[in-house]
Write a protein that holds these residues in place. Structure first.
Motif, PDB file in Angstrom:
ATOM      1  N   ALA A   1       5.750  18.403  18.902  1.00  0.00           N
ATOM      2  CA  ALA A   1       4.020  18.418  18.807  1.00  0.00           C
ATOM      3  C   ALA A   1       4.062  17.127  17.907  1.00  0.00           C
ATOM      4  O   ALA A   1       3.019  16.500  18.244  1.00  0.00           O
ATOM      5  CB  ALA A   1       3.502  19.629  18.023  1.00  0.00           C
ATOM      6  N   SER A   2       4.745  16.848  16.903  1.00  0.00           N
ATOM      7  CA  SER A   2       4.510  15.626  16.049  1.00  0.00           C
ATOM      8  C   SER A   2       5.016  14.511  16.751  1.00  0.00           C
ATOM      9  O   SER A   2       4.225  13.493  16.739  1.00  0.00           O
ATOM     10  CB  SER A   2       5.292  15.788  14.597  1.00  0.00           C
ATOM     11  OG  SER A   2       6.886  15.934  15.151  1.00  0.00           O
ATOM     12  N   SER A   3       5.840  14.441  17.673  1.00  0.00           N
ATOM     13  CA  SER A   3       6.275  13.386  18.318  1.00  0.00           C
ATOM     14  C   SER A   3       5.244  12.972  19.549  1.00  0.00           C
ATOM     15  O   SER A   3       4.838  11.821  19.892  1.00  0.00           O
ATOM     16  CB  SER A   3       7.549  13.366  19.029  1.00  0.00           C
ATOM     17  OG  SER A   3       7.773  14.335  19.831  1.00  0.00           O
ATOM     18  N   LEU A   4       4.843  13.941  20.070  1.00  0.00           N
ATOM     19  CA  LEU A   4       3.715  13.964  21.017  1.00  0.00           C
ATOM     20  C   LEU A   4       2.244  13.362  20.513  1.00  0.00           C
ATOM     21  O   LEU A   4       1.593  12.454  20.932  1.00  0.00           O
ATOM     22  CB  LEU A   4       3.362  15.282  21.786  1.00  0.00           C
ATOM     23  CG  LEU A   4       4.423  15.677  22.936  1.00  0.00           C
ATOM     24  CD1 LEU A   4       4.133  16.801  23.540  1.00  0.00           C
ATOM     25  CD2 LEU A   4       4.701  14.667  23.918  1.00  0.00           C
ATOM     26  N   LEU A   5       2.169  14.032  19.379  1.00  0.00           N
ATOM     27  CA  LEU A   5       0.851  13.362  18.620  1.00  0.00           C
ATOM     28  C   LEU A   5       0.951  12.161  18.085  1.00  0.00           C
ATOM     29  O   LEU A   5      -0.068  11.167  18.226  1.00  0.00           O
ATOM     30  CB  LEU A   5       0.528  14.169  17.370  1.00  0.00           C
ATOM     31  CG  LEU A   5      -0.633  13.973  16.748  1.00  0.00           C
ATOM     32  CD1 LEU A   5      -1.772  14.273  17.463  1.00  0.00           C
ATOM     33  CD2 LEU A   5      -0.582  14.765  15.196  1.00  0.00           C
ATOM     34  N   GLY A   6       2.232  11.738  17.583  1.00  0.00           N
ATOM     35  CA  GLY A   6       2.511  10.239  17.258  1.00  0.00           C
ATOM     36  C   GLY A   6       2.683   9.409  18.278  1.00  0.00           C
ATOM     37  O   GLY A   6       1.835   8.181  18.212  1.00  0.00           O
ATOM     38  N   GLY A   7       3.094   9.773  19.509  1.00  0.00           N
ATOM     39  CA  GLY A   7       3.118   8.908  20.694  1.00  0.00           C
ATOM     40  C   GLY A   7       1.581   8.763  21.259  1.00  0.00           C
ATOM     41  O   GLY A   7       1.181   7.623  21.714  1.00  0.00           O
ATOM     42  N   GLY A   8       0.896   9.740  21.113  1.00  0.00           N
ATOM     43  CA  GLY A   8      -0.460   9.494  21.670  1.00  0.00           C
ATOM     44  C   GLY A   8      -1.383   8.919  20.573  1.00  0.00           C
ATOM     45  O   GLY A   8      -2.264   7.864  21.089  1.00  0.00           O
ATOM     46  N   LEU A   9      -1.080   8.672  19.387  1.00  0.00           N
ATOM     47  CA  LEU A   9      -2.009   7.904  18.388  1.00  0.00           C
ATOM     48  C   LEU A   9      -1.280   6.567  18.757  1.00  0.00           C
ATOM     49  O   LEU A   9      -2.337   5.664  18.743  1.00  0.00           O
ATOM     50  CB  LEU A   9      -1.537   8.549  17.116  1.00  0.00           C
ATOM     51  CG  LEU A   9      -2.354   9.738  16.725  1.00  0.00           C
ATOM     52  CD1 LEU A   9      -2.029  10.039  15.299  1.00  0.00           C
ATOM     53  CD2 LEU A   9      -3.848   9.509  16.753  1.00  0.00           C
TER      54      LEU A   9
END
Length: 79
Positions: A9-17
């Motif tokens: 979740a943190s990698s997907l959120l960081g990539g999305g940001l």
């Protein structure tokens, strides 16, 4: 399992940001080369956008692979 989900979740959120910031920052760039893909050419895109997309893909793939490669003994302790 919780550690894997948290990493994913943190990698997907960081990539999305990063992708959102990249799209906002690449609005008015002048130099727009196109890539030769071997069978066709891409649409003209700003150089910074192409480098940024490579960075976002690297963050996403690195975060997802780290989430999948977490050993089971680390998952049990939670640290």
């Amino acid at each position: 399992m919780v550690l894997r989900l948290r990493l994913l979740a943190s990698s997907l959120l960081g990539g999305g940001l990063l992708l959102a910031i990249l799209c906002l920052g690449a609005q008015n760039l002048d130099q727009r080369p196109s890539l030769n893909l071997g069978f066709a050419r891409s649409t003209p895109l700003p150089t910074g956008f192409l480098v940024g997309i490579a960075l976002v893909i690297g963050v996403l793939s690195g975060g997802c692979s780290a989430a999948l490669l977490v050993p089971r003994n680390e998952q049990l302790t939670g640290d």
